[in-house]
Design a protein around this motif. Structure first.
Motif, PDB file in Angstrom:
ATOM      1  N   GLN A 106       0.809  -1.214   0.000  1.00  0.00           N
ATOM      2  CA  GLN A 106       0.000   0.000   0.000  1.00  0.00           C
ATOM      3  C   GLN A 106       0.846   1.270   0.000  1.00  0.00           C
ATOM      4  O   GLN A 106       0.485   2.257  -0.644  1.00  0.00           O
ATOM      5  CB  GLN A 106      -0.939  -0.011   1.202  1.00  0.00           C
ATOM      6  CG  GLN A 106      -1.964  -1.129   1.143  1.00  0.00           C
ATOM      7  CD  GLN A 106      -2.805  -1.179   2.407  1.00  0.00           C
ATOM      8  OE1 GLN A 106      -3.349  -0.174   2.828  1.00  0.00           O
ATOM      9  NE2 GLN A 106      -2.901  -2.341   3.014  1.00  0.00           N
ATOM     10  N   ARG A 107       1.936   1.280   0.745  1.00  0.00           N
ATOM     11  CA  ARG A 107       2.757   2.487   0.773  1.00  0.00           C
ATOM     12  C   ARG A 107       3.325   2.782  -0.611  1.00  0.00           C
ATOM     13  O   ARG A 107       3.260   3.918  -1.089  1.00  0.00           O
ATOM     14  CB  ARG A 107       3.903   2.349   1.774  1.00  0.00           C
ATOM     15  CG  ARG A 107       4.671   3.667   1.985  1.00  0.00           C
ATOM     16  CD  ARG A 107       5.971   3.456   2.727  1.00  0.00           C
ATOM     17  NE  ARG A 107       7.005   2.896   1.858  1.00  0.00           N
ATOM     18  CZ  ARG A 107       7.766   3.623   1.046  1.00  0.00           C
ATOM     19  NH1 ARG A 107       7.605   4.925   0.977  1.00  0.00           N
ATOM     20  NH2 ARG A 107       8.684   3.043   0.304  1.00  0.00           N
ATOM     21  N   GLU A 108       3.868   1.762  -1.248  1.00  0.00           N
ATOM     22  CA  GLU A 108       4.449   1.954  -2.565  1.00  0.00           C
ATOM     23  C   GLU A 108       3.397   2.403  -3.570  1.00  0.00           C
ATOM     24  O   GLU A 108       3.643   3.294  -4.391  1.00  0.00           O
ATOM     25  CB  GLU A 108       5.114   0.665  -3.041  1.00  0.00           C
ATOM     26  CG  GLU A 108       6.355   0.257  -2.268  1.00  0.00           C
ATOM     27  CD  GLU A 108       6.043  -0.345  -0.899  1.00  0.00           C
ATOM     28  OE1 GLU A 108       4.855  -0.639  -0.634  1.00  0.00           O
ATOM     29  OE2 GLU A 108       6.986  -0.509  -0.099  1.00  0.00           O
ATOM     30  N   ALA A 109       2.199   1.807  -3.484  1.00  0.00           N
ATOM     31  CA  ALA A 109       1.120   2.181  -4.405  1.00  0.00           C
ATOM     32  C   ALA A 109       0.683   3.621  -4.174  1.00  0.00           C
ATOM     33  O   ALA A 109       0.430   4.374  -5.128  1.00  0.00           O
ATOM     34  CB  ALA A 109      -0.065   1.235  -4.236  1.00  0.00           C
ATOM     35  N   PHE A 110       0.594   4.013  -2.914  1.00  0.00           N
ATOM     36  CA  PHE A 110       0.167   5.374  -2.589  1.00  0.00           C
ATOM     37  C   PHE A 110       1.199   6.395  -3.062  1.00  0.00           C
ATOM     38  O   PHE A 110       0.855   7.407  -3.695  1.00  0.00           O
ATOM     39  CB  PHE A 110      -0.052   5.495  -1.083  1.00  0.00           C
ATOM     40  CG  PHE A 110      -0.463   6.866  -0.634  1.00  0.00           C
ATOM     41  CD1 PHE A 110      -1.633   7.451  -1.090  1.00  0.00           C
ATOM     42  CD2 PHE A 110       0.321   7.575   0.270  1.00  0.00           C
ATOM     43  CE1 PHE A 110      -2.013   8.718  -0.677  1.00  0.00           C
ATOM     44  CE2 PHE A 110      -0.054   8.839   0.697  1.00  0.00           C
ATOM     45  CZ  PHE A 110      -1.227   9.417   0.222  1.00  0.00           C
ATOM     46  N   VAL A 111       2.472   6.152  -2.762  1.00  0.00           N
ATOM     47  CA  VAL A 111       3.525   7.079  -3.167  1.00  0.00           C
ATOM     48  C   VAL A 111       3.616   7.164  -4.687  1.00  0.00           C
ATOM     49  O   VAL A 111       3.743   8.255  -5.264  1.00  0.00           O
ATOM     50  CB  VAL A 111       4.878   6.651  -2.560  1.00  0.00           C
ATOM     51  CG1 VAL A 111       6.015   7.495  -3.129  1.00  0.00           C
ATOM     52  CG2 VAL A 111       4.841   6.782  -1.042  1.00  0.00           C
ATOM     53  N   GLU A 112       3.534   6.011  -5.344  1.00  0.00           N
ATOM     54  CA  GLU A 112       3.604   6.016  -6.801  1.00  0.00           C
ATOM     55  C   GLU A 112       2.432   6.774  -7.405  1.00  0.00           C
ATOM     56  O   GLU A 112       2.584   7.506  -8.395  1.00  0.00           O
ATOM     57  CB  GLU A 112       3.628   4.580  -7.328  1.00  0.00           C
ATOM     58  CG  GLU A 112       3.763   4.504  -8.853  1.00  0.00           C
ATOM     59  CD  GLU A 112       3.809   3.080  -9.363  1.00  0.00           C
ATOM     60  OE1 GLU A 112       3.844   2.905 -10.597  1.00  0.00           O
ATOM     61  OE2 GLU A 112       3.815   2.144  -8.540  1.00  0.00           O
ATOM     62  N   ARG A 113       1.247   6.614  -6.811  1.00  0.00           N
ATOM     63  CA  ARG A 113       0.072   7.325  -7.316  1.00  0.00           C
ATOM     64  C   ARG A 113       0.264   8.832  -7.174  1.00  0.00           C
ATOM     65  O   ARG A 113      -0.032   9.601  -8.102  1.00  0.00           O
ATOM     66  CB  ARG A 113      -1.169   6.870  -6.539  1.00  0.00           C
ATOM     67  CG  ARG A 113      -2.482   7.481  -7.023  1.00  0.00           C
ATOM     68  CD  ARG A 113      -2.806   7.046  -8.423  1.00  0.00           C
ATOM     69  NE  ARG A 113      -4.179   7.374  -8.776  1.00  0.00           N
ATOM     70  CZ  ARG A 113      -4.691   7.252 -10.000  1.00  0.00           C
ATOM     71  NH1 ARG A 113      -3.928   6.799 -10.980  1.00  0.00           N
ATOM     72  NH2 ARG A 113      -5.955   7.563 -10.246  1.00  0.00           N
ATOM     73  N   LEU A 114       0.741   9.267  -6.006  1.00  0.00           N
ATOM     74  CA  LEU A 114       1.010  10.692  -5.816  1.00  0.00           C
ATOM     75  C   LEU A 114       2.018  11.198  -6.836  1.00  0.00           C
ATOM     76  O   LEU A 114       1.829  12.268  -7.446  1.00  0.00           O
ATOM     77  CB  LEU A 114       1.541  10.936  -4.405  1.00  0.00           C
ATOM     78  CG  LEU A 114       0.543  10.933  -3.250  1.00  0.00           C
ATOM     79  CD1 LEU A 114       1.279  11.150  -1.939  1.00  0.00           C
ATOM     80  CD2 LEU A 114      -0.517  12.022  -3.424  1.00  0.00           C
ATOM     81  N   GLN A 115       3.076  10.435  -7.030  1.00  0.00           N
ATOM     82  CA  GLN A 115       4.146  10.876  -7.920  1.00  0.00           C
ATOM     83  C   GLN A 115       3.766  10.764  -9.389  1.00  0.00           C
ATOM     84  O   GLN A 115       4.525  11.219 -10.256  1.00  0.00           O
ATOM     85  CB  GLN A 115       5.410  10.060  -7.631  1.00  0.00           C
ATOM     86  CG  GLN A 115       5.982  10.333  -6.248  1.00  0.00           C
ATOM     87  CD  GLN A 115       7.185   9.487  -5.909  1.00  0.00           C
ATOM     88  OE1 GLN A 115       7.465   8.494  -6.595  1.00  0.00           O
ATOM     89  NE2 GLN A 115       7.899   9.838  -4.851  1.00  0.00           N
ATOM     90  N   THR A 116       2.599  10.177  -9.652  1.00  0.00           N
ATOM     91  CA  THR A 116       2.133  10.077 -11.029  1.00  0.00           C
ATOM     92  C   THR A 116       1.123  11.161 -11.381  1.00  0.00           C
ATOM     93  O   THR A 116       1.210  11.777 -12.452  1.00  0.00           O
ATOM     94  CB  THR A 116       1.493   8.691 -11.283  1.00  0.00           C
ATOM     95  OG1 THR A 116       2.461   7.680 -11.045  1.00  0.00           O
ATOM     96  CG2 THR A 116       0.990   8.572 -12.722  1.00  0.00           C
ATOM     97  N   ILE A 117       0.171  11.434 -10.480  1.00  0.00           N
ATOM     98  CA  ILE A 117      -0.928  12.339 -10.845  1.00  0.00           C
ATOM     99  C   ILE A 117      -0.958  13.642 -10.063  1.00  0.00           C
ATOM    100  O   ILE A 117      -1.689  14.562 -10.450  1.00  0.00           O
ATOM    101  CB  ILE A 117      -2.296  11.642 -10.682  1.00  0.00           C
ATOM    102  CG1 ILE A 117      -2.635  11.432  -9.209  1.00  0.00           C
ATOM    103  CG2 ILE A 117      -2.348  10.323 -11.450  1.00  0.00           C
ATOM    104  CD1 ILE A 117      -4.086  10.994  -8.978  1.00  0.00           C
ATOM    105  N   HIS A 118      -0.196  13.748  -8.982  1.00  0.00           N
ATOM    106  CA  HIS A 118      -0.313  14.947  -8.151  1.00  0.00           C
ATOM    107  C   HIS A 118       0.622  16.043  -8.674  1.00  0.00           C
ATOM    108  O   HIS A 118       1.841  15.831  -8.769  1.00  0.00           O
ATOM    109  CB  HIS A 118       0.022  14.630  -6.697  1.00  0.00           C
ATOM    110  CG  HIS A 118      -0.590  15.595  -5.731  1.00  0.00           C
ATOM    111  ND1 HIS A 118      -0.211  16.913  -5.648  1.00  0.00           N
ATOM    112  CD2 HIS A 118      -1.583  15.440  -4.811  1.00  0.00           C
ATOM    113  CE1 HIS A 118      -0.921  17.532  -4.726  1.00  0.00           C
ATOM    114  NE2 HIS A 118      -1.767  16.664  -4.201  1.00  0.00           N
ATOM    115  N   PRO A 119       0.084  17.217  -8.985  1.00  0.00           N
ATOM    116  CA  PRO A 119       0.921  18.283  -9.553  1.00  0.00           C
ATOM    117  C   PRO A 119       2.017  18.780  -8.621  1.00  0.00           C
ATOM    118  O   PRO A 119       3.000  19.352  -9.095  1.00  0.00           O
ATOM    119  CB  PRO A 119      -0.083  19.408  -9.842  1.00  0.00           C
ATOM    120  CG  PRO A 119      -1.405  18.718  -9.965  1.00  0.00           C
ATOM    121  CD  PRO A 119      -1.343  17.580  -8.993  1.00  0.00           C
TER     122      PRO A 119
END
Length: 434
Positions: free
Chosen positions: A270-283
């Protein structure tokens, strides 16, 4: 010969004041040991924009434009301090830190007073206040983050709503002035923090159900609605003028929905998925996402597009979404270890103590809350409302530690009350517990 005591610890106000004073000193020492730091994230960026030119802007980076992504109150205050005492200077940061610490401890003091009105015995109240003030549950939030984020101020306003409602509940008659003052506080809280504001309106509704005659509900309801509209109107007009849309609160919901709901969120890491999601879509985390946002016309169209993408996935995967909702609700009250340091993944030794402490507070507090809701049906219902309602918006998004701070006080005092009741049943012969 007995010398007179300079401090009478039997006074109902002295011991709480001593506890809070020690808590204040502890937080100042923690801050001094950490060295001069400043808050991070979108709210800090807006504070810097306020310091530069007085605009509520540049939430993701300088040049990103006017924003409705964060609430403007704390960033405006921090930006004003920066303009006077220097941007992120040591003096500015100490001023903001002391304000943050004072706000947090004031919330504890008001909540303790409200708990007494609710009927929680003094030993339980003092125990809860001591845990809140003296044990380092969230020192980084209380001394650094809440300089620009709203968790401390929201907790203080929530405690104030609780105290006002309890005093109105105990009054000989419920007056319109009670509802007016409550409505003003609840409306400002709703503007600052919608999750806890929703709980505040639950408190107001509970008060009306308990104490108001049905024939007065329309009049009381009109006051509540009129005050909320008055508080939200200036920000709503500003957002309409800037973005051409009616937004009484914030414009970031679509982005938050997308961060918490996507296929990778179902994976065990979950941590890796959350961080990756932020680093993909969060401006704020990704230059490519920032460029896409700017190309789409700014933060509002981008957040809306992200929200529509998340809604499409939810519609196509209702079972996965339901599973995520259950997980989010559990994580809100029982945060997994990875959430204590999301970005580095390194768990400090203090977390090995802080996590079980917070889990214990949540467990006892939720037991106390549901006992109040379904068994006791006393004024503890008001505390239970503040403990369980704020989770609702975070069920469909990804909760992080800053989001759950607003339920710490109600859970702590409910848990202390439940533990005290249980101890009284197990050790009824102990007069010291009475």
């Amino acid at each position: 010969m007995k010398l007179p005591s300079l401090v009478d610890f039997r006074s109902p106000r002295v011991l709480p004041a001593v506890i809070l004073l020690i808590g204040f000193v502890e937080r100042v020492i923690f801050l001094a040991l950490q060295g001069v730091q400043h808050a991070l994230g979108e709210a800090e960026n807006v504070a810097l924009s306020v310091a530069r030119d007085g605009s509520i802007a540049d939430v993701f980076a300088r040049g990103s434009g006017l924003t409705a992504h964060v609430n403007p109150v704390l960033p405006s205050l921090a930006g004003s301090v920066y303009r006077v005492f220097g941007v992120q200077s040591a003096l500015s940061e100490w001023i903001l830190a002391l304000l943050s610490i004072s706000t947090v401890l004031a919330a504890g003091a008001v909540f303790c007073r409200a708990a007494g009105v609710a009927g929680i015995p003094r030993p339980a109240r003092l125990g809860a206040l001591a845990i809140f003030a003296l044990l380092p549950i969230s020192p980084d939030l209380e001394t650094i983050s809440f300089r620009v984020w709203e968790g401390g101020l929201a907790s203080l306003l929530g405690a104030t709503v609780l105290l006002l409602a309890l005093r109105a509940d105990k009054a000989a008659a419920l007056r319109y002035s009670h509802i007016l003052v409550l409505s003003l506080t609840a409306a400002f809280l709703f503007f600052i923090n919608p999750a806890l504001g929703l709980a505040a309106y639950g408190v107001v509704g509970l008060l009306l159900l308990r104490r108001a005659h049905p024939r007065t509900w329309i009049g009381h309801g009109a006051i509540v609605v009129a005050v909320l509209a008055a508080v939200l109107t200036p920000w709503t007009i500003r957002n309409y003028e800037v973005f051409g849309r009616i937004m009484p609160l914030r414009g970031n919901f679509g982005l938050e929905l997308a961060v918490g709901n996507h296929p990778a969120a179902m994976h065990p890491g979950q941590r890796e998925a959350f961080v990756e999601r932020l680093q993909t879509i969060h401006p704020l985390e990704n230059q490519a996402a920032f460029d896409r946002m700017q190309a789409m016309g700014g933060e509002i169209p981008y957040a809306q597009a992200m929200g529509e993408e998340a809604k499409a996935w939810i519609h196509a995967h209702p079972g996965d979404f339901a599973q995520l909702c259950v997980r989010h609700a559990a994580q809100y009250y029982f945060p997994p270890r990875w959430q204590w340091n999301i970005y580095t993944g390194q768990i400090s030794k203090s977390v090995l103590v802080r996590q079980p402490l917070l889990w214990t507070i949540s467990a006892l507090g939720l037991i106390g809350a549901f006992a109040a809701l379904f068994a006791w049906r006393t004024r503890m219902l008001y505390l239970a409302t503040l403990a369980v309602v704020p989770v609702l918006p975070y069920i469909i998004t990804q909760p992080v530690p800053r989001y759950r701070y607003i339920v710490l006080l109600p859970l702590l005092f409910l848990g202390a009350d439940f533990a005290y009741r249980l101890l009284r049943r197990l050790r009824p012969d102990r007069s010291a517990l009475s």
